[in-house]
Design an enzyme around this catalytic site. Structure first.
Site, PDB file in Angstrom:
ATOM      1  N   LYS A  69       0.810  -1.220   0.000  1.00 28.26           N
ATOM      2  CA  LYS A  69       0.000   0.000   0.000  1.00 28.26           C
ATOM      3  C   LYS A  69       0.844   1.271   0.000  1.00 28.26           C
ATOM      4  O   LYS A  69       0.424   2.301  -0.492  1.00 28.26           O
ATOM      5  CB  LYS A  69      -0.945   0.014   1.210  1.00 28.26           C
ATOM      6  CG  LYS A  69      -0.220   0.013   2.542  1.00 28.26           C
ATOM      7  CD  LYS A  69      -1.177  -0.039   3.725  1.00 28.26           C
ATOM      8  CE  LYS A  69      -1.718  -1.415   3.990  1.00 28.26           C
ATOM      9  NZ  LYS A  69      -0.750  -2.397   4.537  1.00 28.26           N
ATOM     10  N   HIS A 197       0.379  -3.424  14.820  1.00 29.46           N
ATOM     11  CA  HIS A 197       1.026  -2.281  14.155  1.00 29.46           C
ATOM     12  C   HIS A 197       1.065  -1.160  15.167  1.00 29.46           C
ATOM     13  O   HIS A 197       0.030  -0.785  15.737  1.00 29.46           O
ATOM     14  CB  HIS A 197       0.227  -1.873  12.909  1.00 29.46           C
ATOM     15  CG  HIS A 197       1.012  -1.011  11.969  1.00 29.46           C
ATOM     16  ND1 HIS A 197       1.578   0.177  12.366  1.00 29.46           N
ATOM     17  CD2 HIS A 197       1.342  -1.158  10.659  1.00 29.46           C
ATOM     18  CE1 HIS A 197       2.218   0.720  11.342  1.00 29.46           C
ATOM     19  NE2 HIS A 197       2.102  -0.073  10.288  1.00 29.46           N
ATOM     20  N   GLU A 274       5.977  -5.752   8.626  1.00 29.43           N
ATOM     21  CA  GLU A 274       5.311  -5.226   7.430  1.00 29.43           C
ATOM     22  C   GLU A 274       5.782  -3.803   7.145  1.00 29.43           C
ATOM     23  O   GLU A 274       4.973  -2.858   7.144  1.00 29.43           O
ATOM     24  CB  GLU A 274       3.786  -5.226   7.631  1.00 29.43           C
ATOM     25  CG  GLU A 274       3.188  -6.595   7.866  1.00 29.43           C
ATOM     26  CD  GLU A 274       1.748  -6.502   8.407  1.00 29.43           C
ATOM     27  OE1 GLU A 274       1.227  -5.387   8.576  1.00 29.43           O
ATOM     28  OE2 GLU A 274       1.169  -7.556   8.672  1.00 29.43           O
ATOM     29  N   GLY A 276       6.619  -0.446   5.341  1.00 29.36           N
ATOM     30  CA  GLY A 276       6.260   0.221   4.086  1.00 29.36           C
ATOM     31  C   GLY A 276       7.194   1.392   3.883  1.00 29.36           C
ATOM     32  O   GLY A 276       8.160   1.348   3.127  1.00 29.36           O
TER      33      GLY A 276
HETATM   34  C1  LIG Z   1      -1.487  -3.413   8.188  1.00 29.51           C
HETATM   35  C2  LIG Z   1      -0.381  -2.481   7.842  1.00 29.51           C
HETATM   36  N1  LIG Z   1       0.861  -2.982   7.737  1.00 29.51           N
HETATM   37  C3  LIG Z   1       1.905  -2.203   7.397  1.00 29.51           C
HETATM   38  C4  LIG Z   1       1.750  -0.852   7.135  1.00 29.51           C
HETATM   39  C5  LIG Z   1       2.946  -0.057   6.747  1.00 29.51           C
HETATM   40  O1  LIG Z   1       3.297   0.831   7.761  1.00 29.51           O
HETATM   41  P1  LIG Z   1       4.603   1.708   7.651  1.00 29.51           P
HETATM   42  O2  LIG Z   1       4.575   2.415   6.360  1.00 29.51           O
HETATM   43  O3  LIG Z   1       4.539   2.601   8.827  1.00 29.51           O
HETATM   44  O4  LIG Z   1       5.775   0.788   7.753  1.00 29.51           O
HETATM   45  C6  LIG Z   1       0.463  -0.278   7.273  1.00 29.51           C
HETATM   46  C7  LIG Z   1       0.263   1.137   7.038  1.00 29.51           C
HETATM   47  O5  LIG Z   1      -0.804   1.694   7.122  1.00 29.51           O
HETATM   48  C8  LIG Z   1      -0.630  -1.122   7.616  1.00 29.51           C
HETATM   49  O6  LIG Z   1      -1.881  -0.649   7.719  1.00 29.51           O
END
Ligand SMILES: Cc1ncc(COP(=O)(O)O)c(C=O)c1O
Length: 460
Positions: A69, A197, A274, A276
């Site tokens: 995402k 998270h 996870e 991002g």
């Molecule tokens: C379920 C989940 N995992 C991972 C992420 C990625 O988070 P980040 O970009 O802070 O690493 C998000 C971000 O909204 C999320 O909703």
């Protein structure tokens, strides 16, 4: 410079001595005499390789499942697939994207606790088994649509200090977790682990410690009920650039002892995350062009305010805004900092300026107030660290198209990627000083490519 295409995207190999910024300047020079000065990105895939090395060093027990995402550009996904990362997908489309480049279903977690039934069925038919949940209704949906699913219970965290909170929407409390485990037992579903998270843009590493300890409680409850759980998913929340108070290694130095305490190596638990933002933020630089300008003469105020030293303020209108890449200002609470493409002269006067996007909406403001020398229509302004939650959520509101992305990679980074792909994380690769990896280099200057580079397609 040599450009290569691998059907889905083109990228440029760089040679030693220059940076991705040189590509950016080159692109700007190419259009200097034309009116066609669209906003564009330069994305350094080598920066993602470098981040992967850094991850491996700082969190050796944790396998990254990149959160698609955050930036779903095919080049990004493909680079991470080659590096052996897994993927956190939130929807059928993200699953299809990741699978279209050959990622096997075991390397995918469907990490959206609230899913449409048809999309759960899609996951089932495409072999994706790992998925998160946080409610009884979701358990019942999964029992019908995907009874072989490997379920991961998402718990809440205290994300009150995070930049973007997520536990207001997702996650079960410890009390609810017990009820959910009991219900899953009744439904004969497999619960394989726990996820959480801490919120995106974590500012307090202790949140991870509390969440890891809570996850331990849920593992113990699961064991009491007869589940053999083997997966801990510590989510995202890691910074993607250096312009933050809390650095990546400061967070990981708190996470590692907590993992060792609550999930010691000999517990045999697989640990994933996870991330991002961590992987993509710093790889992308955006160049926008000034398309219009307004000079606002100040009223005489008699104020001693430093900003009143000049008799005018300036408004610049550029060709990307909050409905495009800068949606991160609205959705990701981002504060972006303009960087002048042309070096200012030391004696240039500075003015208080605001920067606005191209749409007809008054909300479309990128920078409220910034002191900088006077610029002209046609000048370029750069924004660094623009890879996270930017292109992924950009719209074409008012008919303004999303910027083109030019991908670059240095040959050492490319070779390292190939080495990791073929042999996994070699001892030598692990030993390599990540910081010294030359990732951003000069223009290709007619030198022959090594055989590995000649084909220049990224295969998973
Ligand atoms: C379920 C989940 N995992 C991972 C992420 C990625 O988070 P980040 O970009 O802070 O690493 C998000 C971000 O909204 C999320 O909703």
């Amino acid at each position: 410079m040599s450009s290569f295409s691998n059907e889905e995207f083109e990228f440029t190999f760089l040679d030693e001595g220059f940076t991705a910024k040189d590509i950016l300047d080159q692109k700007i020079n190419e259009v200097s005499s034309s009116d066609d000065k669209d906003a564009f990105y330069v994305a350094d895939l080598g920066d993602i390789v470098k981040k992967h090395m850094r991850w491996h060093k700082a969190l050796p027990r944790v396998t990254p499942f990149y959160a698609v995402k955050c930036n779903d550009s095919k080049a990004v996904v493909k680079t991470l697939a080659v590096l052996g990362a897994g993927f956190d997908c939130a929807s059928k489309t993200e699953i299809q994207l990741v699978q279209s480049i050959g990622v096997p279903p075991e390397r995918i977690i469907y990490a959206n606790p609230c899913k449409q039934v048809s999309q759960i069925k899609h996951a089932a038919s495409s072999g994706v088994q790992m998925m998160t949940f946080d409610s009884e209704v979701e358990l019942m949906k999964v029992a019908r649509a995907h009874p072989k699913a490997k379920l991961v219970l998402r718990i809440t965290t205290d994300d009150s200090k995070a930049v973007c909170r997520l536990s207001v929407k997702f996650g079960a409390t410890l009390k609810t977790s017990r009820l959910l485990l009991e219900r899953a037992k009744e439904l004969d579903l497999a619960i394989i682990g726990v996820s959480f998270h801490v919120g995106s843009g974590c500012t307090d590493p202790e949140t991870f410690v509390q969440a890891i300890s809570d996850a331990r409680c849920v593992f113990d409850m699961g064991a009491e009920l007869g589940f053999s759980m083997y997966l801990l998913d510590i989510g995202g929340g890691f910074p993607g650039s250096e312009d933050v108070k809390l650095k990546f290694e400061e967070i990981t130095s708190v996470i590692n002892p907590a993992l060792d305490k609550y999930f010691p190596l000999d517990s045999g638990i697989n640990i994933i995350a996870e991330p991002g933002r961590y992987y993509v933020a710093s790889a992308f630089t955006l160049a926008v062009n000034i398309i219009a300008k307004k000079i606002v003469l100040k009223e005489q105020t008699g104020s001693d305010d430093e900003d009143d030293a000049n008799d005018k303020t300036l408004m610049y209108y550029v060709n990307d805004g909050v409905y495009g890449s800068f949606n991160c200002i609205l959705y990701d609470h981002a504060h972006v900092k303009p960087v002048l493409q042309k070096r200012p002269k030391p004696d240039d006067s500075c003015y208080s300026c605001s920067i606005w996007g191209p749409t007809c909406d008054g909300l479309d403001r990128i920078v409220e107030r910034f002191n900088m020398p006077e610029l002209q229509v046609g000048d370029w302004i750069l924004f660094e660290n623009m890879g996270a939650y930017t292109v992924a959520a950009a719209s074409t509101f008012n008919g303004f198209q999303r910027p083109t992305i030019h991908y670059v990679i240095s040959r050492p980074a490319w070779q390292l990627m190939q080495q990791i792909k073929e042999q996994g994380f070699l001892a030598e690769v692990e030993e390599q000083d990540v910081a010294s990896l030359p990732l951003s280099c000069a223009w290709e200057s007619g030198i022959e490519y090594p055989a590995t580079c000649a084909s220049a397609s990224i295969n998973v």
